[in-house]
Design an enzyme around this catalytic site. Sequence first.
Site, mmCIF file in Angstrom:
data_model
loop_
_atom_site.group_PDB
_atom_site.id
_atom_site.type_symbol
_atom_site.label_atom_id
_atom_site.label_comp_id
_atom_site.label_asym_id
_atom_site.label_seq_id
_atom_site.Cartn_x
_atom_site.Cartn_y
_atom_site.Cartn_z
ATOM 1 N N HIS A 4 15.823 4.747 -22.255
ATOM 2 C CA HIS A 4 16.952 4.540 -23.158
ATOM 3 C C HIS A 4 16.284 5.314 -24.468
ATOM 4 C CE1 HIS A 4 20.105 2.221 -20.995
ATOM 5 N NE2 HIS A 4 18.804 1.575 -20.457
ATOM 6 N N GLU A 48 18.011 6.618 -26.546
ATOM 7 C CA GLU A 48 18.980 6.251 -27.770
ATOM 8 C C GLU A 48 18.684 5.017 -28.236
ATOM 9 O OE1 GLU A 48 19.376 6.361 -24.498
ATOM 10 O OE2 GLU A 48 20.766 4.397 -23.950
ATOM 11 N N CYS A 96 19.680 5.953 -17.858
ATOM 12 C CA CYS A 96 19.714 4.761 -16.825
ATOM 13 C C CYS A 96 20.861 4.730 -15.831
ATOM 14 C CB CYS A 96 19.663 3.586 -17.871
ATOM 15 S SG CYS A 96 19.197 2.294 -16.987
HETATM 16 N N1 GLN Z 1 21.020 -1.168 -13.522
HETATM 17 C C1 GLN Z 1 21.767 -0.847 -13.959
HETATM 18 C C2 GLN Z 1 22.920 -0.018 -13.072
HETATM 19 O O1 GLN Z 1 22.924 0.119 -11.754
HETATM 20 C C3 GLN Z 1 21.519 0.181 -14.936
HETATM 21 C C4 GLN Z 1 20.826 -0.459 -16.269
HETATM 22 C C5 GLN Z 1 21.013 0.271 -17.585
HETATM 23 O O2 GLN Z 1 21.585 1.105 -17.792
HETATM 24 N N2 GLN Z 1 20.115 -0.239 -18.307
HETATM 25 O O3 GLN Z 1 23.835 0.518 -13.633
#
Ligand code: GLN
Length: 213
Positions: free
Chosen positions: A190, A192, A96
């Site tokens: 994710h 994890e 992410c």
């Molecule tokens: N939108 C977030 C960012 O720009 C990422 C979100 C996340 O890691 N769950 O970092």
Amino acid sequence: MTTTTVIPPQSTAPDARTPLIGVLALQGDVREHLAALAAAGAAARPVRRPEELAEVDALVVPGGESTTISKLAVLFGLMEPLRARVRAGMPVYGTCAGLIMLADRILDPRSGQETIGGIDMVVRRNAFGRQNESFEAAVEVTGVSGSPVEGVFIRAPWVESVGPGVEVLATHAGHVVAVRQGRALATSFHPELTGDHRVHALFVAMVRAAVAS
Ligand code: GLN
């Protein structure tokens, strides 16, 4: 007649086959990654300082907020050491916000937002919507045995485009959500957070192969 039993010296060296994987611990879901890596058979520890980065075989960049992770990486003097290790072939896995950190280019960066880079791709932040549009979906991931995995998407980015050296491992709703380029792996979602360690196991296998080569 007496016999002598020769006791071989006990090795105190850690198992050479167990890689040590760091989790970038500036912000985000560090604890969950440490647990998932340990469950997938690696030794895992947080990394906050360049000296700690120098000691690990590989690194996970967690989910969280990429603008914050970027700012803190610069502040802690980690951005250049991170780039240098990734350039030198250290295996990395970003989830992410971590995927955003591994992108060579962000489509919509906050002003001053930097990335480590390493994967020849353009990413769009918050592409799947804001926090209240977070969702879960089954995702088929190439290289993960018994796929699909449960994909948890939280303000998730997607990959807008990739260069020729990048392998697309998964898509969701027509958008690229998992990629690999050489020793760098990234997912929009994710693993994890799910208790299913198969994606971490894929990364640990990549690290073992890199350590052995
Ligand atoms: N939108 C977030 C960012 O720009 C990422 C979100 C996340 O890691 N769950 O970092």
